[in-house]
Write an enzyme that holds these catalytic residues in place. Structure first.
Site, PDB file in Angstrom:
ATOM      1  N   ARG A  47       0.874  -1.199  -0.055  1.00 16.43           N
ATOM      2  CA  ARG A  47       0.042  -0.090   0.040  1.00 16.43           C
ATOM      3  C   ARG A  47       1.082   1.214  -0.041  1.00 16.43           C
ATOM      4  NH1 ARG A  47       2.388   2.069   3.723  1.00 16.43           N
ATOM      5  NH2 ARG A  47       0.772   3.648   3.715  1.00 16.43           N
ATOM      6  N   ALA A  49       0.909   4.985  -2.468  1.00 12.38           N
ATOM      7  CA  ALA A  49       0.498   5.423  -3.597  1.00 12.38           C
ATOM      8  C   ALA A  49       1.823   5.025  -4.670  1.00 12.38           C
ATOM      9  CB  ALA A  49       0.195   6.919  -3.822  1.00 12.38           C
ATOM     10  N   ASP A 236      -1.942  10.962  -2.122  1.00 11.64           N
ATOM     11  CA  ASP A 236      -2.467   9.810  -3.111  1.00 11.64           C
ATOM     12  C   ASP A 236      -2.963  10.516  -4.450  1.00 11.64           C
ATOM     13  OD1 ASP A 236      -2.963   8.568  -0.500  1.00 11.64           O
ATOM     14  OD2 ASP A 236      -2.957   6.991  -1.772  1.00 11.64           O
ATOM     15  N   ASN A 246      -5.506  12.284   0.593  1.00 11.25           N
ATOM     16  CA  ASN A 246      -4.509  11.500   1.277  1.00 11.25           C
ATOM     17  C   ASN A 246      -5.310  10.843   2.496  1.00 11.25           C
ATOM     18  OD1 ASN A 246      -1.708  10.647   1.928  1.00 11.25           O
ATOM     19  ND2 ASN A 246      -1.992  11.619   3.940  1.00 11.25           N
TER      20      ASN A 246
END
Ligand code: MRU
Length: 349
Positions: A47, A49, A236, A246
């Site tokens: 995980r 981005a 993100d 985010n």
């Protein structure tokens, strides 16, 4: 003391650190099918981005190795389907779509299936290498911004294990440690799945950075009483006007930074910018399963059948952001003009 990394390509296999099991177990998984890559992304084994983008690119390369055809038209169709499949894994981090797009572009010139398979792997490796370089540069820029500040708050894990290495928001802490600058980091636990408590605390401990864990609801009091001097977070997806998605809870911190008059920094590579959307209202916000809220691990903390709202991200309006730190430079308001200028883009690209 070492800076942990979470993605490795070895002997034509993708090896990832299983972030679901941290910090209790340090377990590595070998991913050798596109289905296992999809599962790893959906279930947060990998995980963050940039790490999602890198993993997806390797996933496409892995799948391509298993397509046994000599026909280029068939092969391109298979790759297109693989890209569409992985694009369904998580919606918010634009790095996923950016990396998948790069894999497709990389085989435009290929004449044979073998050549295309090699180009896909080359592109994935390039994305991986570039991300490490970008994160290191982001760390250098962030260190200059934080020169006069040492007590800093963060949320989620925008660290080495969320990227190729170093991280984005955590990069200045790792680099600072190497250079004798001691930060004192306050990490929000980051409900519902505790990327702050489980991952950021573990990662910073591994590299010898002083870190203190707080629950998310302690942020305001901690800023007030522990003299937090700055807040730094990852991203993100960043829209053309600087609005930033985010991890859920980031917006709370941005508003607090504003109220307490301390800087609020976003650290992200250029692969996290989505200049095709003018503002944050167009960013898709992932909603995850209710169990992440009703349970901690396997332990229920709410009555059965509780109605739940579980957005995984929020959008911080650009007006709350003091600066965005990218590998191309530090971007200050007015973001709409300065993002284009620093990233070296025009409004159309
Ligand atoms: O749901 P996650 O753990 O993938 O969310 C991660 C974040 O929100 C990070 O801050 C962001 O992806 C940046 S990682 C360098």
């Amino acid at each position: 003391m070492t800076i942990p990394v979470s993605i490795e390509w070895k002997n034509n296999r993708l090896i990832i650190l299983d972030q679901q099991k941290l910090p209790h177990e340090i377990d590595y998984l070998t991913l050798d099918t596109i289905e296992s890559v999809y599962d790893a992304i959906v279930t947060l084994k990998v995980r963050g981005a940039p790490a999602i983008g890198i993993t997806a690119a390797y996933g496409i390369a892995l799948a391509a190795m298993n397509h046994h055809t000599e026909n280029m038209l068939d092969f391109r169709e298979y790759v297109q389907k693989d890209v569409e499949y992985l694009a369904e894994s998580r919606p918010t981090a634009v790095n996923l779509f950016w990396a998948l797009e790069r894999t497709l572009l990389s085989i435009k010139v290929a004449q044979t299936v073998h050549e295309a398979q090699e180009l896909l792997l080359k592109e994935a490796r390039q994305i991986h290498i570039e991300d490490e370089e970008s994160c290191r540069t982001i760390g250098e820029y962030a260190l200059t911004l934080l020169e006069g500040q040492s007590t800093v708050m963060t949320i989620c894990n925008a660290g080495s294990i969320a990227t190729a290495k170093y991280g984005t928001a955590l990069a200045p802490f790792h680099l600072g440690r190497e250079r004798g600058k001691d930060f004192s980091v306050y990490a929000c636990e980051t409900r519902p799945v505790f990327q702050g408590a489980r991952l950021t605390v573990w990662e910073l401990q591994q590299s010898g950075v002083d870190v203190t864990l707080i629950t998310d609801s302690m942020a305001a009091h901690t800023i007030q009483t522990k003299k937090i001097e700055a807040i730094i977070v990852g991203a993100d997806r960043i829209a053309a006007n600087g609005d930033t998605a985010n991890k859920i809870g980031t917006l709370n911190l941005a508003i607090l930074a504003n109220a307490f008059n301390i800087p609020f920094y976003v650290a992200a590579p250029s692969s996290t910018f989505d200049l095709s959307i003018s503002d944050g209202s167009a960013i898709p916000i992932e909603e995850r399963q209710s169990r992440e809220v009703t349970h901690i691990g396997n332990l229920p903390i709410a009555p059965p059948n509780t109605k739940v709202y579980n957005p995984a991200f929020d959008v911080t309006p650009a007006k709350y952001i003091s600066a965005i730190i990218s590998e191309k430079g530090i971007i200050y308001p007015e973001f709409k003009e300065n993002i284009l200028a620093v990233l070296g883009k025009t409004a159309s690209n």
